[in-house]
Design an enzyme around this catalytic site. Structure first.
Site, PDB file in Angstrom:
ATOM      1  N   CYS A  79      36.495  52.949  35.992  1.00 57.77           N
ATOM      2  CA  CYS A  79      37.677  53.160  35.147  1.00 57.77           C
ATOM      3  C   CYS A  79      37.347  52.966  33.665  1.00 57.77           C
ATOM      4  CB  CYS A  79      38.834  52.276  35.610  1.00 57.77           C
ATOM      5  SG  CYS A  79      40.425  52.800  34.936  1.00 57.77           S
ATOM      6  N   HIS A 170      39.136  52.299  41.329  1.00 57.77           N
ATOM      7  CA  HIS A 170      38.739  50.890  41.373  1.00 57.77           C
ATOM      8  C   HIS A 170      38.283  50.459  42.754  1.00 57.77           C
ATOM      9  CE1 HIS A 170      40.244  49.881  37.361  1.00 57.77           C
ATOM     10  NE2 HIS A 170      41.243  50.708  37.611  1.00 57.77           N
ATOM     11  N   GLU A 172      36.742  47.950  43.515  1.00 61.27           N
ATOM     12  CA  GLU A 172      36.804  46.488  43.627  1.00 61.27           C
ATOM     13  C   GLU A 172      38.175  45.979  44.080  1.00 61.27           C
ATOM     14  OE1 GLU A 172      36.938  48.225  40.914  1.00 61.27           O
ATOM     15  OE2 GLU A 172      38.246  47.285  39.413  1.00 61.27           O
TER      16      GLU A 172
END
Lengths: 196, 294
Positions: A79, A170, A172
């Protein structure tokens, strides 16, 4: 054990560290540029790219990060991290680290209310990856030396160029660590190459 | 195949703000200054809390012109405040496309019994809390981000410290409990049982928790980070100081490097006068903003 840093100036740092450790490497939060010498690969996390850039400049990280990339050490930008890696940013005169030959558009999918999740196939990573897009950018153009890894509605959302990896979403934020594992493998390969 | 406004997308947005400073601004010029200084987001307001406090009367959602002006001026996320329980103010802000709504005690509440059912909205919400009970109720209603309340517009950190310490110590207490003690703890706190179980399992709140209400110096911001805040809201502190630009940059740096005392010392030099501040004891109980919210 391989050491993978996460640039810890601002953003979703803790989540990346968790994902790195789940992928079998040691995760290190990098707050000072001297720490770049201890690590084998680096993740530029999601956050606010304008904030990160200001702090990168403030603490003299800029040249150190470019140098890190030029040494052949892998960098993965998610991002805001993707925006930092891009060679060109639509509508802006200057880009940031310019390590990847890609052109990105910031907040390309819209504002927060347009933020979404989608299941995507990612080349080399796998099928059905739950990709979380938050005020996300996308890649509008790539050089021929860039390998496009994922596309959503005709927009490029993940790509690799040699030892640089980026995603507009994302990885994560979910428990699916396949994308991080892919990067960990890139770091592993780069260590072999740099040693030989 | 794609999903808008999921919990993950709403909570994730706040995750991206971590380690950052969110600044109150009242026009495009201040918003640009905040962005330039490294703010991760701005809160678009008609008046900062200290001016709301001084003006008295009913404080409402800002004029949409101001919110729009700020949205057009910066590329970082823009937040705006709606009154507690004011469904229409919240829906208007959502329709305008603001990135986050603060259901805020800084404004005069529209409902003295109920908060918004925030799970209903595509836009994420941030809400204030003073303890784990209040934090859990807001999460139960669908808040995607929290901030400890402090006492807004005072430039006095004492209430922010009290609230952050209270939330953190109650979380530690909860984590140490055996499962059979949680229901009674939920009853004592007035907290939804399931939210407490989730916090216990995760070992932390399931959403990001910033500090707010009284941050007036870089050292105040660093203090809140040390006490466990994920980031800091600065309301009146920045644009009520002598040199907002320098001050804003210093607060951002102190928040990033909250354990680097040498650096905090350096950046605190020559900042000029911080906002004057108010002793909490001199505020009449009916003027305490932190007591708004149920």
């Amino acid at each position: 054990m391989m050491k993978i840093g996460v640039l810890g100036l601002q953003g979703a740092v803790r989540e990346h560290v968790r994902s790195i450790e789940a992928s079998g490497a040691e995760g290190i939060i990098v707050k000072k540029k001297e720490q770049l010498e201890e690590i084998d690969g680096l993740i530029l996390p999601g956050g606010e790219s304008t904030t990160m850039r200001r702090l990168i400049d403030k603490y003299g990280f800029f040249d150190a990060l470019v140098e890190f990339g030029n040494q052949g050490k892998p960098i993965f930008g998610t991002c805001a991290g993707l925006i930092l890696l891009a060679g060109e940013i639509a509508g802006q005169e200057n880009a940031h680290l310019k390590l990847m030959d890609i052109k990105v558009e910031r907040n390309a999918f819209g504002r927060q209310r347009e933020s979404f999740e989608a299941e995507l196939p990612i080349k080399g990573v796998g099928e059905g990856f739950n990709a979380v897009f938050i005020r996300a950018p996308y890649i509008v153009d790539v050089n021929e030396n860039v390998d496009v890894l994922a596309v959503y509605n005709d927009a490029i959302v993940a790509a690799r160029q040699g030892h640089f990896l980026c995603s507009a979403f994302h990885p994560e934020l979910t428990d699916d660590d396949r994308m991080t594992a892919y990067f960990v493998k890139m770091v592993e390969e780069s260590l072999k190459e740099l040693a030989s | 195949m794609s999903n808008l406004g999921t919990d993950r997308v709403k909570r994730g947005m706040a995750e991206m703000q971590k380690g950052g400073v969110i600044m109150d601004v009242v026009n495009a010029e201040q918003a640009k200054l905040a962005e330039e200084a490294g703010a991760v987001a701005v809160m678009a307001l008609e008046r900062v809390p200290s001016d709301i406090r001084a003006a008295g009367g009913v404080a409402r959602m800002a004029d949409p012109t101001i919110v729009e002006e700020v949205m057009n001026a910066v590329s970082i996320p823009v937040m705006a405040k709606a009154r507690i329980g004011h469904i229409v103010e919240a829906r208007v802000l959502e329709a305008m496309g603001v990135d986050y709504i603060d259901e805020s005690e800084v404004l005069t509440p529209a409902d003295e019994v109920y908060h918004l059912n925030k799970a209903d909205y595509t836009v994420p919400f941030v809400c204030g809390c003073r303890d784990l009970g209040e934090a859990s109720r807001r999460i139960g209603e669908g808040a995607s981000m929290l901030r400890t309340k402090g006492e807004p517009g005072t430039g006095n950190i004492v209430e922010a410290v009290r609230h952050m310490r209270e939330v953190q110590s109650q979380i530690r207490k909860l984590i140490g409990m055996s499962q059979d003690e949680v229901m009674t703890f939920a009853k004592e706190l007035g907290a939804p049982y399931n939210v407490l179980l989730e916090i216990k399992e995760k070992g932390r709140l399931p959403v990001v928790n910033f500090a707010a209400g009284g941050v007036a110096t870089p050292a105040d911001a660093a203090l809140m980070m040390q006490l466990g805040a994920d980031g800091v809201f600065v309301g009146s502190g920045i644009f009520k100081s002598d040199n907002p630009e320098k001050f804003a940059k210093a607060v951002v740096e102190a928040t990033t490097h909250y354990e680097d005392y040498e650096l905090i010392g350096q950046i605190s030099k020559g900042l000029g006068t911080a906002m004057k501040g108010i002793e909490i004891g001199t505020i009449a109980p009916e003027n305490r903003m932190q007591d708004r919210g149920w």
